[in-house]
Design a protein around this motif. Structure first.
Motif, PDB file in Angstrom:
ATOM      1  N   GLU A 198       0.298  -1.012   0.561  1.00 23.52           N
ATOM      2  CA  GLU A 198       0.014   0.359  -0.092  1.00 23.52           C
ATOM      3  C   GLU A 198       1.060   1.400  -0.273  1.00 23.52           C
ATOM      4  O   GLU A 198       0.780   2.301  -0.563  1.00 23.52           O
ATOM      5  CB  GLU A 198      -0.739   0.253   1.133  1.00 23.52           C
ATOM      6  N   ILE A 199       1.715   0.842   0.654  1.00 24.66           N
ATOM      7  CA  ILE A 199       2.506   2.066   0.988  1.00 24.66           C
ATOM      8  C   ILE A 199       3.382   2.970  -0.981  1.00 24.66           C
ATOM      9  O   ILE A 199       3.472   3.996  -0.689  1.00 24.66           O
ATOM     10  CB  ILE A 199       4.140   2.351   2.160  1.00 24.66           C
ATOM     11  N   TYR A 228       1.069   3.550  -3.211  1.00 26.54           N
ATOM     12  CA  TYR A 228       0.277   5.633  -2.446  1.00 26.54           C
ATOM     13  C   TYR A 228       1.495   5.659  -3.495  1.00 26.54           C
ATOM     14  O   TYR A 228       1.079   6.997  -3.286  1.00 26.54           O
ATOM     15  CB  TYR A 228       0.272   5.485  -1.343  1.00 26.54           C
ATOM     16  N   LEU A 229       3.226   5.520  -2.938  1.00 28.21           N
ATOM     17  CA  LEU A 229       3.893   6.823  -3.145  1.00 28.21           C
ATOM     18  C   LEU A 229       4.103   6.875  -4.496  1.00 28.21           C
ATOM     19  O   LEU A 229       4.019   7.617  -5.260  1.00 28.21           O
ATOM     20  CB  LEU A 229       5.156   5.926  -2.699  1.00 28.21           C
ATOM     21  N   GLY A 242       1.236   8.912  -6.268  1.00 29.88           N
ATOM     22  CA  GLY A 242       1.450  10.514  -5.499  1.00 29.88           C
ATOM     23  C   GLY A 242       2.439  10.927  -6.454  1.00 29.88           C
ATOM     24  O   GLY A 242       1.784  12.714  -6.850  1.00 29.88           O
ATOM     25  N   ASN A 285      -6.234   5.924  -6.587  1.00 21.85           N
ATOM     26  CA  ASN A 285      -5.989   5.209  -4.866  1.00 21.85           C
ATOM     27  C   ASN A 285      -7.798   4.103  -4.577  1.00 21.85           C
ATOM     28  O   ASN A 285      -7.645   3.396  -3.867  1.00 21.85           O
ATOM     29  CB  ASN A 285      -6.313   6.216  -3.917  1.00 21.85           C
ATOM     30  N   ASN A 296      -2.727  13.974   2.840  1.00 22.53           N
ATOM     31  CA  ASN A 296      -3.177  13.236   1.510  1.00 22.53           C
ATOM     32  C   ASN A 296      -3.548  12.132   2.019  1.00 22.53           C
ATOM     33  O   ASN A 296      -4.252  11.281   2.459  1.00 22.53           O
ATOM     34  CB  ASN A 296      -3.227  13.509   0.407  1.00 22.53           C
ATOM     35  N   TYR A 297      -1.802  12.047   2.780  1.00 21.15           N
ATOM     36  CA  TYR A 297      -2.067  10.056   2.712  1.00 21.15           C
ATOM     37  C   TYR A 297      -2.984  10.076   4.025  1.00 21.15           C
ATOM     38  O   TYR A 297      -3.774   8.972   3.871  1.00 21.15           O
ATOM     39  CB  TYR A 297      -0.859   9.306   2.644  1.00 21.15           C
ATOM     40  N   SER A 350      -6.717  10.308   3.510  1.00 23.36           N
ATOM     41  CA  SER A 350      -7.157   8.796   2.742  1.00 23.36           C
ATOM     42  C   SER A 350      -7.167   7.882   3.679  1.00 23.36           C
ATOM     43  O   SER A 350      -8.232   6.970   3.887  1.00 23.36           O
ATOM     44  CB  SER A 350      -6.338   8.710   1.596  1.00 23.36           C
ATOM     45  N   LYS A 351      -6.415   7.575   4.480  1.00 28.68           N
ATOM     46  CA  LYS A 351      -6.025   6.268   4.920  1.00 28.68           C
ATOM     47  C   LYS A 351      -6.472   5.810   6.250  1.00 28.68           C
ATOM     48  O   LYS A 351      -7.830   5.091   6.373  1.00 28.68           O
ATOM     49  CB  LYS A 351      -4.964   6.127   5.575  1.00 28.68           C
TER      50      LYS A 351
END
Length: 144
Positions: free
Chosen positions: A12-13, A16-17, A20, A60, A132-133, A136-137
Protein backbone atom coordinates in the motif's frame (compact mmCIF):
# COMPACT_ATOMS: atom_id res chain seq x y z
CA UNK A 1 9.15 -9.34 -13.64
CA UNK A 2 5.35 -9.44 -13.55
CA UNK A 3 5.52 -10.92 -10.03
CA UNK A 4 7.71 -8.03 -8.81
CA UNK A 5 5.39 -5.45 -10.28
CA UNK A 6 2.39 -7.11 -8.61
CA UNK A 7 4.26 -7.30 -5.31
CA UNK A 8 5.18 -3.61 -5.59
CA UNK A 9 1.56 -2.56 -6.16
CA UNK A 10 0.31 -4.87 -3.42
CA UNK A 11 2.34 -2.82 -0.94
CA UNK A 12 0.00 0.00 0.00
CA UNK A 13 2.67 2.53 0.91
CA UNK A 14 4.81 1.90 -2.18
CA UNK A 15 1.75 1.99 -4.39
CA UNK A 16 0.57 5.21 -2.74
CA UNK A 17 3.97 6.80 -3.22
CA UNK A 18 4.09 5.76 -6.87
CA UNK A 19 0.65 7.18 -7.60
CA UNK A 20 1.39 10.16 -5.38
CA UNK A 21 4.31 10.97 -7.64
CA UNK A 22 2.11 10.42 -10.70
CA UNK A 23 -0.58 12.67 -9.19
CA UNK A 24 2.04 15.31 -8.44
CA UNK A 25 3.27 15.15 -12.04
CA UNK A 26 -0.30 15.52 -13.35
CA UNK A 27 -1.17 18.31 -10.90
CA UNK A 28 2.09 20.25 -11.13
CA UNK A 29 2.34 19.75 -14.88
CA UNK A 30 -1.17 21.12 -15.36
CA UNK A 31 -0.44 23.96 -12.94
CA UNK A 32 2.84 24.97 -14.60
CA UNK A 33 1.39 24.84 -18.12
CA UNK A 34 -1.57 27.00 -17.10
CA UNK A 35 0.70 29.41 -15.24
CA UNK A 36 3.02 29.65 -18.24
CA UNK A 37 0.09 30.35 -20.57
CA UNK A 38 -1.81 32.77 -18.33
CA UNK A 39 0.60 34.07 -15.64
CA UNK A 40 -2.37 33.65 -13.26
CA UNK A 41 -0.93 31.77 -10.28
CA UNK A 42 -4.19 31.26 -8.37
CA UNK A 43 -6.08 30.01 -11.46
CA UNK A 44 -3.19 27.67 -12.26
CA UNK A 45 -3.12 26.39 -8.67
CA UNK A 46 -6.88 25.78 -8.64
CA UNK A 47 -7.00 23.93 -11.98
CA UNK A 48 -3.89 21.92 -11.16
CA UNK A 49 -5.45 20.82 -7.88
CA UNK A 50 -8.77 19.84 -9.45
CA UNK A 51 -6.99 17.74 -12.08
CA UNK A 52 -4.79 16.13 -9.42
CA UNK A 53 -7.74 15.37 -7.11
CA UNK A 54 -9.65 13.52 -9.83
CA UNK A 55 -6.59 11.56 -10.94
CA UNK A 56 -5.67 10.70 -7.35
CA UNK A 57 -9.16 9.54 -6.43
CA UNK A 58 -9.42 7.04 -9.23
CA UNK A 59 -5.91 5.61 -8.70
CA UNK A 60 -6.26 5.50 -4.90
CA UNK A 61 -9.74 4.02 -5.01
CA UNK A 62 -9.02 1.22 -7.47
CA UNK A 63 -5.29 0.48 -7.18
CA UNK A 64 -3.85 1.72 -3.87
CA UNK A 65 -6.63 1.02 -1.37
CA UNK A 66 -8.37 -1.62 -3.56
CA UNK A 67 -11.92 -0.57 -2.85
CA UNK A 68 -15.00 -2.37 -4.15
CA UNK A 69 -16.96 -0.49 -6.80
CA UNK A 70 -20.01 0.07 -4.62
CA UNK A 71 -20.23 3.33 -2.66
CA UNK A 72 -17.50 4.91 -4.79
CA UNK A 73 -19.44 8.18 -5.04
CA UNK A 74 -19.55 8.50 -1.24
CA UNK A 75 -15.79 7.95 -1.14
CA UNK A 76 -15.33 10.55 -3.88
CA UNK A 77 -17.23 13.07 -1.74
CA UNK A 78 -15.13 12.25 1.37
CA UNK A 79 -11.95 12.26 -0.67
CA UNK A 80 -12.81 15.59 -2.26
CA UNK A 81 -13.60 17.04 1.17
CA UNK A 82 -10.27 15.91 2.58
CA UNK A 83 -8.45 17.19 -0.49
CA UNK A 84 -10.33 20.47 -0.24
CA UNK A 85 -8.44 21.17 2.99
CA UNK A 86 -5.07 20.60 1.32
CA UNK A 87 -6.31 22.57 -1.69
CA UNK A 88 -6.98 25.54 0.61
CA UNK A 89 -3.54 25.08 2.16
CA UNK A 90 -1.99 25.08 -1.32
CA UNK A 91 -3.92 28.20 -2.31
CA UNK A 92 -2.86 29.93 0.91
CA UNK A 93 0.81 29.05 0.39
CA UNK A 94 0.62 30.27 -3.21
CA UNK A 95 -1.04 33.51 -2.14
CA UNK A 96 1.47 34.14 0.64
CA UNK A 97 4.71 33.16 -1.12
CA UNK A 98 3.96 33.98 -4.77
CA UNK A 99 1.24 36.62 -4.87
CA UNK A 100 1.55 38.69 -1.70
CA UNK A 101 5.14 38.28 -0.50
CA UNK A 102 7.22 36.93 -3.41
CA UNK A 103 10.29 38.69 -2.01
CA UNK A 104 10.53 36.12 0.81
CA UNK A 105 11.70 33.50 -1.70
CA UNK A 106 12.63 36.01 -4.39
CA UNK A 107 15.53 37.47 -2.44
CA UNK A 108 17.37 34.19 -2.99
CA UNK A 109 16.58 33.76 -6.71
CA UNK A 110 16.84 37.25 -8.17
CA UNK A 111 13.09 37.84 -7.78
CA UNK A 112 12.34 35.60 -10.79
CA UNK A 113 8.60 34.89 -10.43
CA UNK A 114 8.85 31.58 -12.31
CA UNK A 115 11.52 30.27 -9.94
CA UNK A 116 9.61 31.61 -6.93
CA UNK A 117 6.49 29.78 -8.14
CA UNK A 118 8.45 26.55 -8.74
CA UNK A 119 10.05 26.61 -5.27
CA UNK A 120 6.70 27.23 -3.61
CA UNK A 121 5.16 24.37 -5.59
CA UNK A 122 7.87 21.97 -4.35
CA UNK A 123 7.48 23.00 -0.72
CA UNK A 124 3.68 22.79 -0.90
CA UNK A 125 3.67 19.39 -2.62
CA UNK A 126 5.78 17.68 0.04
CA UNK A 127 3.47 18.95 2.78
CA UNK A 128 0.35 18.03 0.82
CA UNK A 129 1.43 14.47 -0.06
CA UNK A 130 1.95 13.61 3.62
CA UNK A 131 -1.35 15.15 4.69
CA UNK A 132 -3.28 13.53 1.83
CA UNK A 133 -2.02 10.04 2.74
CA UNK A 134 -3.06 10.51 6.35
CA UNK A 135 -6.52 11.79 5.39
CA UNK A 136 -7.03 9.00 2.83
CA UNK A 137 -5.88 6.23 5.16
CA UNK A 138 -7.72 7.44 8.26
CA UNK A 139 -10.95 8.91 6.87
CA UNK A 140 -11.71 7.87 3.27
CA UNK A 141 -10.49 4.41 2.24
CA UNK A 142 -11.22 2.35 5.33
CA UNK A 143 -11.44 -1.37 4.63
CA UNK A 144 -14.08 -2.90 6.81
Amino acid sequence: MKRYIKKFFDNEILSYLFFGVATTVVSVGTRMIIFYLTQQELTATALGNITGILFAFFTNDTIVFKQKRENWFGRLIKFSGARFFTFLLDMALTFIFVTKFPHIIGQFVGNDINIINTIEIGFAQVTIVVLNYLFSKLFVFKNK
